[in-house]
Design an enzyme around this catalytic site. Sequence first.
Site, PDB file in Angstrom:
ATOM      1  N   LYS A 177      -3.911  -0.760   9.727  1.00 53.77           N
ATOM      2  CA  LYS A 177      -4.467  -0.330   8.436  1.00 53.77           C
ATOM      3  C   LYS A 177      -4.585  -1.495   7.452  1.00 53.77           C
ATOM      4  O   LYS A 177      -5.630  -1.685   6.825  1.00 53.77           O
ATOM      5  CB  LYS A 177      -3.592   0.789   7.841  1.00 53.77           C
ATOM      6  CG  LYS A 177      -3.514   2.050   8.685  1.00 53.77           C
ATOM      7  CD  LYS A 177      -2.746   3.144   7.991  1.00 53.77           C
ATOM      8  CE  LYS A 177      -1.299   2.783   7.728  1.00 53.77           C
ATOM      9  NZ  LYS A 177      -0.513   2.585   8.979  1.00 53.77           N
ATOM     10  N   ASP A 195       0.225   0.514   1.897  1.00 53.82           N
ATOM     11  CA  ASP A 195       1.540   0.993   2.330  1.00 53.82           C
ATOM     12  C   ASP A 195       1.905   2.332   1.700  1.00 53.82           C
ATOM     13  O   ASP A 195       2.131   3.310   2.394  1.00 53.82           O
ATOM     14  CB  ASP A 195       2.649  -0.033   2.066  1.00 53.82           C
ATOM     15  CG  ASP A 195       3.936   0.351   2.760  1.00 53.82           C
ATOM     16  OD1 ASP A 195       3.884   0.641   3.977  1.00 53.82           O
ATOM     17  OD2 ASP A 195       4.981   0.406   2.096  1.00 53.82           O
TER      18      ASP A 195
END
Length: 330
Positions: A177, A195
């Site tokens: 990601k 995050d």
Amino acid sequence: MSIDVNKTEVMEDDSNVIYETPLSAISKEFKLETIYGPEGWEDRKVICSDVSRPGLALSGFFDCFDATRLEILGKAEHEYMETFPLDERIRKYEDLFAKDIPAVIITWGLPVLDGLVDAAKKYGIPVFRTVESTTEIHYALISYLNVELAPRITRHGVLVEVYGEGVLILGDSGIGKSETAIELVKRGHRLVADDAVELKRVSAKTIVGSAPEVLRHFTELRGIGIVDVRRTFGIGAVKETEKINMVLKLEHWDKDKFYDRIGLEMQTTNILGIEIATTTIPVSSGRNLAVIIEVAAMNNKQRRLGYNTAEHFTERLTEFMLNGKGMPLF
């Protein structure tokens, strides 16, 4: 043509949580002049996003009064209270302040009438003043409080803006990601959060995402460490908040799983009661995730604007076959 909708994960907040914001934050945001502030007023909490003008309350009617709202005194309230002698005016103010309202805000820079501060001191109610008009401060406060007091959750993921679309990227830790977000930033898009993504429901149709303050503009790349995206790529590479337009779920490619190749099956994720369009992207070696996400964002924008590529293609394919031209091969 109908589209099958497959609802995925439901993200809900804790319905028992009472969201609040300190009065000091509101005072700072709107540059309010403090006429009277009792000790500790800075920590006084506001828990309601609605704002009231206490015309009926000042006349003595409290049957539907909500004491959790900020109260605004504008020109009408000022002119009304000026008609009363001082002792009756103080009594009316005291009746209002006795309800333990969060604070009173005087608009238009109006003078403070005699008796108001005395009543405020008796019950410890903060009094502020602004030069803004009643209408302007009323709607600005509601807009601000709707965001500050919005139901919220925090989820592990990445939020980026791609071609004006807010894309929330979810997936297992280590699936790529953050690396994909950096590649998107290099391609001219913007990072909002990495995050941890704070999601707020700011209206009946809108979810807004942002980063926790301590993590804002930072990302972590395994093997490199923490990267300051704003300083590394410039101020244009980051954004404070973004509306969530779509959710992308990254998962490891499963050769035994069927993946929709046309796009007729529309997935959604329920975030705080709002359905957000969702696409699952299988991740395998050699796939350029940044390019795939760019295309997914553009396709989602087209769909929101009324053009559905999958529907158009299916209609075209049906017409092709009805004309006896057979099935095209991919």
